[in-house]
Design an enzyme around this catalytic site. Structure first.
Site, PDB file in Angstrom:
ATOM      1  N   LYS A   1      -8.609   4.863 -19.743  1.00  0.00           N
ATOM      2  CA  LYS A   1      -8.947   5.294 -21.089  1.00  0.00           C
ATOM      3  C   LYS A   1      -7.742   5.156 -22.024  1.00  0.00           C
ATOM      4  O   LYS A   1      -7.211   4.070 -22.182  1.00  0.00           O
ATOM      5  CB  LYS A   1      -9.479   6.724 -21.043  1.00  0.00           C
ATOM      6  CG  LYS A   1     -10.510   6.992 -19.940  1.00  0.00           C
ATOM      7  CD  LYS A   1     -11.728   6.096 -20.027  1.00  0.00           C
ATOM      8  CE  LYS A   1     -12.898   6.558 -19.172  1.00  0.00           C
ATOM      9  NZ  LYS A   1     -12.682   6.524 -17.716  1.00  0.00           N
TER      10      LYS A   1
ATOM     11  N   TYR B   1     -16.875  15.968 -15.920  1.00  0.00           N
ATOM     12  CA  TYR B   1     -17.316  14.569 -15.939  1.00  0.00           C
ATOM     13  C   TYR B   1     -18.323  14.321 -14.815  1.00  0.00           C
ATOM     14  O   TYR B   1     -18.169  14.841 -13.712  1.00  0.00           O
ATOM     15  CB  TYR B   1     -16.097  13.657 -15.799  1.00  0.00           C
ATOM     16  CG  TYR B   1     -16.411  12.219 -15.475  1.00  0.00           C
ATOM     17  CD1 TYR B   1     -17.182  11.447 -16.343  1.00  0.00           C
ATOM     18  CD2 TYR B   1     -15.945  11.632 -14.301  1.00  0.00           C
ATOM     19  CE1 TYR B   1     -17.488  10.127 -16.044  1.00  0.00           C
ATOM     20  CE2 TYR B   1     -16.233  10.308 -13.998  1.00  0.00           C
ATOM     21  CZ  TYR B   1     -17.003   9.561 -14.867  1.00  0.00           C
ATOM     22  OH  TYR B   1     -17.304   8.258 -14.571  1.00  0.00           O
TER      23      TYR B   1
ATOM     24  N   ASP C   1      -7.753  17.826 -15.477  1.00  0.00           N
ATOM     25  CA  ASP C   1      -8.063  16.471 -15.940  1.00  0.00           C
ATOM     26  C   ASP C   1      -7.616  16.385 -17.398  1.00  0.00           C
ATOM     27  O   ASP C   1      -8.193  17.024 -18.275  1.00  0.00           O
ATOM     28  CB  ASP C   1      -9.561  16.199 -15.807  1.00  0.00           C
ATOM     29  CG  ASP C   1      -9.940  14.767 -16.166  1.00  0.00           C
ATOM     30  OD1 ASP C   1      -9.243  14.143 -16.992  1.00  0.00           O
ATOM     31  OD2 ASP C   1     -10.951  14.273 -15.627  1.00  0.00           O
TER      32      ASP C   1
ATOM     33  N   ARG D   1       0.834  -1.195   0.000  1.00  0.00           N
ATOM     34  CA  ARG D   1       0.000   0.000   0.000  1.00  0.00           C
ATOM     35  C   ARG D   1       0.873   1.250   0.000  1.00  0.00           C
ATOM     36  O   ARG D   1       0.553   2.258  -0.625  1.00  0.00           O
ATOM     37  CB  ARG D   1      -0.945   0.009   1.211  1.00  0.00           C
ATOM     38  CG  ARG D   1      -1.687   1.336   1.375  1.00  0.00           C
ATOM     39  CD  ARG D   1      -2.860   1.240   2.342  1.00  0.00           C
ATOM     40  NE  ARG D   1      -2.520   0.649   3.610  1.00  0.00           N
ATOM     41  CZ  ARG D   1      -1.903   1.286   4.615  1.00  0.00           C
ATOM     42  NH1 ARG D   1      -1.530   2.548   4.479  1.00  0.00           N
ATOM     43  NH2 ARG D   1      -1.656   0.658   5.746  1.00  0.00           N
TER      44      ARG D   1
END
Length: 393
Positions: free
Chosen positions: A200, A103, A175, A51
């Protein structure tokens, strides 16, 4: 390799992890380990628990930082995990100025979640610098840009907004999902943090969900890794490896898809059934000149508007090549319906105010031959026209 000695096309293939120094393997090893042996508890090794740090994830984080021109990269379990964790740098009574056609998932986070913790926000038309300046308040900490915006491809002048934000002591977040560092590098334009849904274009094969963040700001570079570790929304080693693999073909995939998107845009712009087309390649696009200044191409995502939901339903029933699905940026073309998909979490009144009508479709162009998609769209639009005539429309 000296980063700026070669083109992006070459640099994306030959980074700091082009081969494994131990074995010479030309693929980054997948360290599928949750914990690491500590030989000396007084002097623990670099890695202790995945982590907090994993060699495979670290390789991806270093590569995306290099390509974006940043000092620190971080890999998250999703694009929304990257965005959400980044917003956790805020405190109660802080304020965010955010692009109005953001978005849907980001809208939901800001409007429904952060609001509960006393973090205020103002949605604004980011194409209007005066509106941005007016929206900035004494407690504003972040100006959040999405450009090209989803799904109407509105363009924000990153450099101008970043200068405005800096003058008011605010961070600028961008973004960069639609463009990727292959086409647009916001840090070079004055932004403080770049965010990606690596699901994406960067990964590019519809087989992994991932998010990335890159910064060259010392304070963010200190705070964000701490928050990543605290919240624990990290990208696993195998998914990190998949993103690294996809990254190698990013440039050639995006070039091919962009070329096809331009052809399809031109076709749709001339079709009588299409009311409007949105793509930065169009000289009629309001953000055409701004986008040309700050990006190296218009990208592979476009949107177009049909008459209404009935026309969308008929068209999507007959179209054959694209998959009809959420997401974008894959090797296969993806046709999406923003009103019911990417922006379903946005109330109808808010959607319509932003121009996201029931007739709007978004197309992410893949690697199919452009002429085949045009042929497919042509027959589907003919069927839609036929249905309208039969119904007396």
């Amino acid at each position: 390799m000296t980063d700026h000695s070669y083109s992006f096309q070459t640099r994306v293939l030959h980074g700091n992890h082009k081969f494994d120094p131990t074995t010479g393997a030309v693929s980054v090893p997948i360290q599928q380990a949750s914990t690491f042996h500590q030989a000396d508890f007084d002097n623990p090794g670099k890695y202790d628990y995945s982590r907090s740090g994993n060699p495979t994830r670290e390789a991806l984080e270093e590569e995306i930082a290099r390509l974006e021109g940043g000092d620190k990269g971080l890999a998250f379990a999703s694009g929304m995990a990257a965005i959400s964790t980044s917003f956790m740098m805020l405190s109660k009574n802080d304020h965010v100025v955010i692009t109005e056609d953001v978005y849907g998932g980001t809208f939901r986070l800001v409007h429904e979640v952060l609001h509960r913790f006393g973090i205020e926000h103002t949605f604004v038309d980011m194409t209007d610098l005066h509106a941005v300046a007016t929206a900035i308040q004494p407690n504003t900490k972040i100006v959040y840009i999405e450009t090209p915006a989803n799904p109407l491809l509105n363009i924000t002048d990153i450099s101008a907004v970043a200068k405005l934000a800096k003058a008011h002591g605010c961070y600028t977040f961008v973004d960069n999902t639609f463009m990727t560092p292959a086409l647009q590098r916001p840090l070079e334009l004055g932004a403080d943090l770049v965010l990606h849904s690596a699901t994406k274009f960067i990964a590019g094969h519809s087989d992994v969900v991932a998010g990335l963040a890159v910064t060259n700001h010392p304070e963010i570079a200190e705070q964000l890794p701490y928050l990543q570790n605290a919240f624990g929304s990290i990208l696993g080693p195998h998914d990190s490896w998949l993103v690294l693999r996809g990254l190698k073909t990013l440039d050639c995939r995006l070039k091919q898809s962009t070329e096809s998107a331009i052809k399809i845009t031109q076709y749709l712009a001339e079709h009588p059934l299409v009311e409007e087309v949105y793509h930065p390649s169009l000289t009629t696009h309001p953000g055409f000149s701004t986008h040309n200044y700050q990006a190296d191409g218009p990208g592979a995502v476009l949107s177009f508007r049909l008459k209404d939901a009935a026309a969308v339903r008929e068209f999507s029933k007959h179209v054959e090549i694209p998959v009809f699905a959420v997401s974008l940026g894959a090797v296969e073309s993806i046709l999406s319906y923003p009103a019911k998909m990417s922006h379903a979490s946005m109330p109808e009144q808010e959607r319509l105010k932003r121009g996201i009508t029931d007739g709007l479709l978004r197309l992410s162009v893949g690697l199919e031959k452009a002429e085949d998609i045009i042929k497919d769209f042509d027959q589907a639009l003919q069927q839609t026209t036929k249905q309208e005539v039969e119904l007396g429309g």
